[in-house]
Scaffold this motif. Structure first.
Motif, mmCIF file in Angstrom:
data_model
loop_
_atom_site.group_PDB
_atom_site.id
_atom_site.type_symbol
_atom_site.label_atom_id
_atom_site.label_comp_id
_atom_site.label_asym_id
_atom_site.label_seq_id
_atom_site.Cartn_x
_atom_site.Cartn_y
_atom_site.Cartn_z
ATOM 1 N N GLY A 10 37.743 38.956 39.725
ATOM 2 C CA GLY A 10 38.457 39.792 40.704
ATOM 3 C C GLY A 10 38.397 41.269 40.353
ATOM 4 N N THR A 12 36.735 43.600 41.503
ATOM 5 C CA THR A 12 36.666 44.499 42.661
ATOM 6 C C THR A 12 37.967 44.478 43.463
ATOM 7 O OG1 THR A 12 35.764 42.732 44.021
ATOM 8 C CG2 THR A 12 34.161 44.156 42.901
ATOM 9 N N GLY A 13 38.951 43.698 43.007
ATOM 10 C CA GLY A 13 40.203 43.560 43.746
ATOM 11 C C GLY A 13 41.358 44.276 43.063
ATOM 12 N N ALA A 14 42.571 43.954 43.500
ATOM 13 C CA ALA A 14 43.755 44.701 43.057
ATOM 14 C C ALA A 14 44.084 44.429 41.584
ATOM 15 C CB ALA A 14 44.942 44.331 43.946
ATOM 16 N N GLN A 15 44.269 43.170 41.233
ATOM 17 C CA GLN A 15 44.694 42.855 39.861
ATOM 18 C C GLN A 15 43.572 43.131 38.863
ATOM 19 O OE1 GLN A 15 46.794 39.168 39.155
ATOM 20 N NE2 GLN A 15 47.546 39.071 41.251
ATOM 21 N N THR A 37 31.852 39.629 40.287
ATOM 22 C CA THR A 37 31.943 39.767 41.740
ATOM 23 C C THR A 37 30.923 38.827 42.387
ATOM 24 O OG1 THR A 37 31.652 41.315 43.601
ATOM 25 C CG2 THR A 37 30.294 41.716 41.661
ATOM 26 N N ARG A 38 31.152 38.519 43.663
ATOM 27 C CA ARG A 38 30.106 37.804 44.415
ATOM 28 C C ARG A 38 29.133 38.792 45.029
ATOM 29 N NH1 ARG A 38 34.481 35.034 48.089
ATOM 30 N NH2 ARG A 38 35.275 37.133 47.639
ATOM 31 N N LYS A 39 29.512 40.090 44.992
ATOM 32 C CA LYS A 39 28.701 41.094 45.698
ATOM 33 C C LYS A 39 28.335 42.229 44.743
ATOM 34 C CE LYS A 39 32.264 40.758 48.428
ATOM 35 N NZ LYS A 39 33.383 41.057 49.271
ATOM 36 N N ASP A 59 30.822 32.904 41.185
ATOM 37 C CA ASP A 59 31.664 32.448 42.285
ATOM 38 C C ASP A 59 32.657 31.420 41.750
ATOM 39 O OD1 ASP A 59 32.642 31.077 44.656
ATOM 40 O OD2 ASP A 59 30.982 32.056 45.715
ATOM 41 N N LEU A 60 33.902 31.573 42.157
ATOM 42 C CA LEU A 60 34.946 30.639 41.690
ATOM 43 C C LEU A 60 34.666 29.201 42.105
ATOM 44 C CD1 LEU A 60 38.160 32.742 42.544
ATOM 45 C CD2 LEU A 60 37.103 32.411 40.318
ATOM 46 N N THR A 80 42.853 33.931 41.171
ATOM 47 C CA THR A 80 42.298 33.299 42.377
ATOM 48 C C THR A 80 42.838 34.070 43.573
ATOM 49 O OG1 THR A 80 44.158 31.774 42.175
ATOM 50 C CG2 THR A 80 41.994 30.959 41.491
ATOM 51 N N PHE A 82 44.249 33.261 46.962
ATOM 52 C CA PHE A 82 44.732 32.302 47.961
ATOM 53 C C PHE A 82 44.506 32.807 49.381
ATOM 54 C CE2 PHE A 82 48.045 30.833 50.869
ATOM 55 C CZ PHE A 82 47.974 29.465 50.710
ATOM 56 N N LYS A 144 49.442 27.734 42.004
ATOM 57 C CA LYS A 144 49.183 28.527 40.790
ATOM 58 C C LYS A 144 50.005 27.960 39.630
ATOM 59 C CE LYS A 144 47.998 32.971 43.003
ATOM 60 N NZ LYS A 144 48.187 32.656 44.424
ATOM 61 N N THR A 161 53.193 37.311 38.015
ATOM 62 C CA THR A 161 53.154 38.624 38.646
ATOM 63 C C THR A 161 54.316 38.770 39.643
ATOM 64 O OG1 THR A 161 51.668 37.770 40.333
ATOM 65 C CG2 THR A 161 50.649 38.736 38.379
ATOM 66 N N TYR A 164 53.462 42.966 45.305
ATOM 67 C CA TYR A 164 52.850 44.295 45.190
ATOM 68 C C TYR A 164 53.499 45.221 46.222
ATOM 69 C CZ TYR A 164 48.500 41.589 44.009
ATOM 70 O OH TYR A 164 47.558 40.712 43.543
ATOM 71 N N ASN A 167 51.493 45.947 49.313
ATOM 72 C CA ASN A 167 51.549 45.145 50.549
ATOM 73 C C ASN A 167 52.012 45.996 51.728
ATOM 74 O OD1 ASN A 167 50.828 42.806 49.196
ATOM 75 N ND2 ASN A 167 52.941 42.178 48.832
HETATM 76 N N1 LIG Z 1 50.049 40.545 47.390
HETATM 77 C C1 LIG Z 1 51.008 40.280 46.516
HETATM 78 O O1 LIG Z 1 52.130 40.804 46.578
HETATM 79 C C2 LIG Z 1 50.747 39.322 45.396
HETATM 80 C C3 LIG Z 1 51.711 39.213 44.389
HETATM 81 C C4 LIG Z 1 51.481 38.313 43.332
HETATM 82 C C5 LIG Z 1 50.320 37.558 43.328
HETATM 83 N N2 LIG Z 1 49.403 37.711 44.345
HETATM 84 C C6 LIG Z 1 48.198 36.870 44.295
HETATM 85 O O2 LIG Z 1 47.082 37.693 44.018
HETATM 86 C C7 LIG Z 1 45.908 36.957 44.353
HETATM 87 C C8 LIG Z 1 44.832 37.900 44.823
HETATM 88 O O3 LIG Z 1 44.559 38.854 43.838
HETATM 89 P P1 LIG Z 1 44.207 40.357 44.221
HETATM 90 O O4 LIG Z 1 45.303 40.894 45.094
HETATM 91 O O5 LIG Z 1 43.847 41.056 42.997
HETATM 92 O O6 LIG Z 1 42.936 40.135 45.154
HETATM 93 P P2 LIG Z 1 42.191 41.111 46.179
HETATM 94 O O7 LIG Z 1 42.518 42.542 45.910
HETATM 95 O O8 LIG Z 1 42.416 40.573 47.565
HETATM 96 O O9 LIG Z 1 40.662 40.861 45.809
HETATM 97 C C9 LIG Z 1 40.172 39.550 45.669
HETATM 98 C C10 LIG Z 1 39.276 39.518 44.454
HETATM 99 O O10 LIG Z 1 38.948 38.164 44.162
HETATM 100 C C11 LIG Z 1 37.548 38.025 44.098
HETATM 101 N N3 LIG Z 1 37.191 36.708 44.622
HETATM 102 C C12 LIG Z 1 37.754 36.072 45.672
HETATM 103 N N4 LIG Z 1 37.158 34.898 45.878
HETATM 104 C C13 LIG Z 1 36.193 34.779 44.939
HETATM 105 C C14 LIG Z 1 35.227 33.781 44.650
HETATM 106 N N5 LIG Z 1 35.128 32.659 45.390
HETATM 107 N N6 LIG Z 1 34.413 33.975 43.600
HETATM 108 C C15 LIG Z 1 34.485 35.124 42.856
HETATM 109 N N7 LIG Z 1 35.374 36.106 43.085
HETATM 110 C C16 LIG Z 1 36.221 35.932 44.124
HETATM 111 C C17 LIG Z 1 36.983 39.152 44.939
HETATM 112 O O11 LIG Z 1 35.694 39.479 44.446
HETATM 113 P P3 LIG Z 1 34.401 39.823 45.379
HETATM 114 O O12 LIG Z 1 34.879 39.875 46.806
HETATM 115 O O13 LIG Z 1 33.918 41.147 44.859
HETATM 116 O O14 LIG Z 1 33.456 38.725 45.115
HETATM 117 C C18 LIG Z 1 37.980 40.275 44.686
HETATM 118 O O15 LIG Z 1 37.674 40.982 43.523
HETATM 119 C C19 LIG Z 1 46.339 35.942 45.419
HETATM 120 O O16 LIG Z 1 46.088 34.626 44.973
HETATM 121 C C20 LIG Z 1 47.840 36.200 45.603
HETATM 122 O O17 LIG Z 1 48.574 35.019 45.810
HETATM 123 C C21 LIG Z 1 49.580 38.584 45.350
#
Ligand SMILES: NC(=O)c1ccc[n+]([C@@H]2O[C@H](COP(=O)([O-])OP(=O)(O)OC[C@H]3O[C@@H](n4cnc5c(N)ncnc54)[C@H](OP(=O)(O)O)[C@@H]3O)[C@@H](O)[C@H]2O)c1
Length: 313
Positions: A10, A12-15, A37-39, A59-60, A80, A82, A144, A161, A164, A167
């Protein structure tokens, strides 16, 4: 001395993005970053590569690709997403894949980004909130928490966690105007406190855990930047936006009917956090969070940098 390589899922994502930035910014030279990353040709991955990360594709859903990404790494940050598919079964499989691949690659220190299994306090037979998808109360929490058991405790730190504050920018949770133009911030938690955090601070706390090393293995850390009621959040928003924002409290049962994808899951989540405020906030010790990440932001600090990015329509 060889650098300790951390594979970040992840990235490229938030965490994972917050953790990646923290590793790249660290002056000690103790750690190196492998960003997953996948990309790999995407903008976020290219920016990480330019900043000094090794970028790899995995890829997960593909254990072999994860094992390649983990081979030779000292640490692995596992998360992961979700919300990409909203399938608890898929999230369970992806978590199991992460656990299996990190074991096979003999990663010494895994951080699993997890949440509480709400069913430990609200069993499926409990009628206070509806059971969702037959097996869950808060699907994106429950799986989780259930998946904690996949990870080998001797090599894992469990990171619980919080909501956020981002959000409000990305998840449609910012204040919205009513028909008279009055901004309302919806939080269906009455006068109960919501532990919140700047998303990037989650990664910074994770980096603090890697720096602690073996002392953090087998432990749970639950983190937050501040615990605030809806009224307190509305007040902070009013100050930052220089516009009056009211807290709009609705019963969780009404929130569940809002109709957007995941409204029922989030309605149950807010009800769970409100009804178990003492336990949920109590677990998220602010001093512990700050000890992992001395730059931990308060809501007001996060707003000072981000309020202008919150969509208000
Ligand atoms: N929003 C909240 O308030 C909050 C609070 C606590 C926990 N969460 C949890 O945080 C999680 C999401 O984390 P985030 O916010 O950091 O995500 P995010 O910013 O939405 O980014 C998703 C990341 O996951 C990677 N990813 C997704 N599917 C993948 C796969 N099949 N294979 C490889 N990489 C994959 C993506 O990588 P690429 O696209 O580059 O491949 C990207 O880096 C959720 O499960 C959520 O329940 C959210």
């Amino acid at each position: 001395m060889a650098k300790k390589l951390i594979t970040v899922i992840g990235a490229t994502g938030a965490q994972g993005g917050g953790l990646s930035k923290a590793i790249l910014a660290d002056q000690s030279g103790e750690f190196a970053l492998r960003a997953v990353t996948r990309k790999p040709d995407g903008d976020a991955a290219r920016a990480l590569a330019r900043a000094g990360a090794e970028v790899v594709s995995a890829d997960l859903d593909d254990v072999a690709s994860l094992q390649r990404a983990f081979d030779g790494a000292h640490g692995a940050f596992c998360v992961t997403n979700f919300w990409e598919h909203m399938s608890p079964e898929k999230e369970r499989t992806q978590a199991r894949n992460l656990a299996e691949a990190s074991k096979a690659s003999r990663v010494e220190h895994v951080i699993w980004s997890t949440l509480e299994d709400s069913r430990e306090r609200v069993p499926l037979t409990d009628q206070r909130m509806p059971t969702l998808l037959e097996h869950y109360k808060v699907p994106h929490f429950d799986v989780k928490g259930e998946a904690d058991a996949f990870f080998d405790r001797a090599h894992t730190t469990f990171l619980r966690t919080s909501f956020y504050w981002d959000n409000l920018i990305y998840f449609g949770m910012g204040p919205k105007p009513d028909e008279k133009g009055q901004l309302g911030f919806v939080l269906p938690m009455g006068d109960k406190k919501l532990p919140g955090i700047a998303a990037e601070d989650i990664g910074k706390c994770a980096f603090g855990i890697f720096k602690r090393g073996a002392a953090a293995l087998g432990k749970y850390f639950a983190i937050a930047g501040e615990h605030l009621t809806g009224a307190q959040m509305a007040q902070a928003l009013s100050r930052a936006l220089e516009r009056s924002v009211a807290h709009v409290d609705v019963p969780p049962a009404v929130y569940r009917t809002f109709g957007f994808p995941g409204a029922d899951d989030l309605g149950n989540m807010f009800q769970y956090k409100a009804e178990f405020e003492a336990e949920f906030c109590g677990a998220r010790d602010l001093a512990v969070s700050r000890s992992l990440n001395p730059q931990l932001q308060t809501f007001a600090q996060w707003l000072a940098a981000n309020a202008a990015r919150i969509p208000l329509s």
